[in-house]
Design an enzyme around this catalytic site. Structure first.
Site, PDB file in Angstrom:
ATOM      1  N   TYR A  56      17.848 -22.783   2.905  1.00  0.00           N
ATOM      2  CA  TYR A  56      18.349 -21.411   3.063  1.00  0.00           C
ATOM      3  C   TYR A  56      17.653 -20.749   4.235  1.00  0.00           C
ATOM      4  O   TYR A  56      16.461 -20.913   4.442  1.00  0.00           O
ATOM      5  CB  TYR A  56      18.072 -20.600   1.796  1.00  0.00           C
ATOM      6  CG  TYR A  56      18.910 -20.998   0.605  1.00  0.00           C
ATOM      7  CD1 TYR A  56      20.275 -20.743   0.581  1.00  0.00           C
ATOM      8  CD2 TYR A  56      18.317 -21.604  -0.487  1.00  0.00           C
ATOM      9  CE1 TYR A  56      21.041 -21.090  -0.528  1.00  0.00           C
ATOM     10  CE2 TYR A  56      19.073 -21.954  -1.603  1.00  0.00           C
ATOM     11  CZ  TYR A  56      20.433 -21.700  -1.618  1.00  0.00           C
ATOM     12  OH  TYR A  56      21.182 -22.040  -2.703  1.00  0.00           O
ATOM     13  N   LYS A 113      -4.427 -19.106 -24.978  1.00  0.00           N
ATOM     14  CA  LYS A 113      -3.281 -18.194 -24.907  1.00  0.00           C
ATOM     15  C   LYS A 113      -2.247 -18.743 -23.918  1.00  0.00           C
ATOM     16  O   LYS A 113      -2.569 -19.631 -23.111  1.00  0.00           O
ATOM     17  CB  LYS A 113      -3.762 -16.805 -24.465  1.00  0.00           C
ATOM     18  CG  LYS A 113      -4.409 -16.772 -23.075  1.00  0.00           C
ATOM     19  CD  LYS A 113      -5.114 -15.452 -22.789  1.00  0.00           C
ATOM     20  CE  LYS A 113      -5.743 -15.468 -21.399  1.00  0.00           C
ATOM     21  NZ  LYS A 113      -6.556 -14.263 -21.140  1.00  0.00           N
TER      22      LYS A 113
END
Ligand SMILES: *Cc1c(COP(=O)(O)O)cnc(C)c1O
Length: 369
Positions: A262, A41
């Site tokens: 950042y 999956k």
């Protein structure tokens, strides 16, 4: 899906199909395992179901599980007719005919799904294969206790259905000593005794290592095929499957006190050489790896400093020879020494999530197929 060409890609993902197949054989060969499926999956946990599933089929795997109908239709197209394709979410109501058309086997999770599948079988005058899922303690998918009792009283509900397996799913199999495992097993056996006779399918990767009581007729591993450790606190017997190499875009020398990225959430305490690598949280390296990720350059570990950006990671490479950290060179972000579980632990998540998040911007190489 198209991935970028390797000569321009910011990062290179190498998937070792030989290791996937070795892992499948190791699980299949555990004492007491009768038959071993493969859960593919979510695009084989992010690694590419179109490549992984045929490789496993060539190794002898004949049972494949996905979650969604559309995943199953794509998977069917890359497998031979002798492979069984099971859909864990079952047939969405009204989509039953598509399952027949593509020869897919639904996992029936409710009496409504049983009813619709049985009705189609009876109307078309042929037996239709199915798996029946029952809930044994996870409260996620499958018939509730109440629904099991109703079905036990009215087994004609299953007329027309070729019931291949009754299945259930373990909630914490990676903890071998957790009492919930035995409780779920006992519940599963009690439910089977109440329902018409059929095969049984119970264990995921970790469940296989709980012993042969948990194996029944078919085991359903996913994560361990892709190298994730199946047992918490024990050595990992699985071969590593993925290697992720990020490319250095630029390097710079910064002064003591200078911030990086950042925030900045990190400042240099000495003159520092920073290498900026072309992969970030948009590529599945979570922001929670900020100031925690480790990369390896020719086996030498270097620390990620500053916050993870969307497209970049920044590493302190001051202590490495400058010639080894030139723009264009690769650093190892995931490798055999620093595997998916180790990266996941640093990010505060699990190996499953690191694998299934692996980015679409990586150039992908398959080896050992
Ligand atoms: C995902 C899944 C599996 C595979 O589990 P792993 O822990 O990856 O081995 C098996 N069964 C069900 C129902 C699943 O949803």
């Amino acid at each position: 899906m198209t991935h970028p060409r390797s000569e321009h890609a910011g990062a290179l993902l190498t998937v070792d199909l030989g290791a996937v197949c070795d892992n499948w054989r190791l699980l299949r060969d555990q004492p007491g395992v009768v038959a071993c499926a493969a859960v593919v999956k979510a695009d084989a946990y992010g690694l590419g179901a179109q490549r992984v599933a045929p490789a496993l089929a060539a190794a002898g795997c004949r049972h494949f599980f996905v979650a969604h109908l559309d995943e199953a239709i794509r998977l069917r197209a890359c497998l031979q007719a002798d492979a069984a394709v099971y859909v864990l979410h079952g047939a969405p109501l009204g989509a039953e005919r598509e399952f027949v058309a593509h020869r897919l086997i639904p996992v029936l999770n409710s009496l409504a799904q049983v009813d619709a599948w049985g009705a189609l079988a009876r109307a078309s005058g042929r037996l239709l294969p199915a798996v029946l899922q029952v809930d044994t303690g996870m409260s996620r998918l499958g018939l509730s206790n109440n629904e099991v009792q109703r079905l036990a009283c009215s087994p004609q509900w299953l007329d027309g259905i070729d019931l291949r397996y009754i299945m259930s799913h373990l909630a914490i199999a990676e903890e071998a000593d957790n009492p919930l495992n035995r409780q779920q097993l006992e519940r599963f056996c009690a439910i089977r005794a109440d329902l018409p006779k059929s095969g049984a399918c119970f264990a995921n990767s970790s469940g296989i290592f709980l012993g042969s009581d948990f194996h029944f007729d078919l085991v359903r591993p996913g994560a361990a095929l892709y190298g994730v450790a199946p047992v918490v606190g024990a050595p990992n017997p699985m071969r590593p499957v993925v290697r992720l190499q990020g490319r250095i875009v630029q390097t710079r020398l910064i002064e003591s006190g200078c911030g990086v990225g950042y925030g900045p959430s990190w400042r240099a305490a000495r003159p520092t050489r920073i290498a900026t690598v072309a992969a970030g949280y948009a590529d599945g390296l979570p922001r929670s790896l900020s100031n925690r990720a480790v990369a390896r350059v020719n086996g030498q570990p270097v620390m990620q400093v500053g916050n993870v950006s969307m497209d970049t990671l920044t590493f302190d490479v001051t202590d490495l020879p400058e010639s080894t950290v030139q723009p264009g060179a690769f650093v190892d972000l995931i490798d055999a020494e620093n595997g998916v579980d180790a990266v996941a632990a640093r990010a505060g998540t699990i190996g499953y999530e690191i694998l299934t998040s692996l980015g679409r911007r990586y150039a992908r190489h398959y080896i050992g197929g």
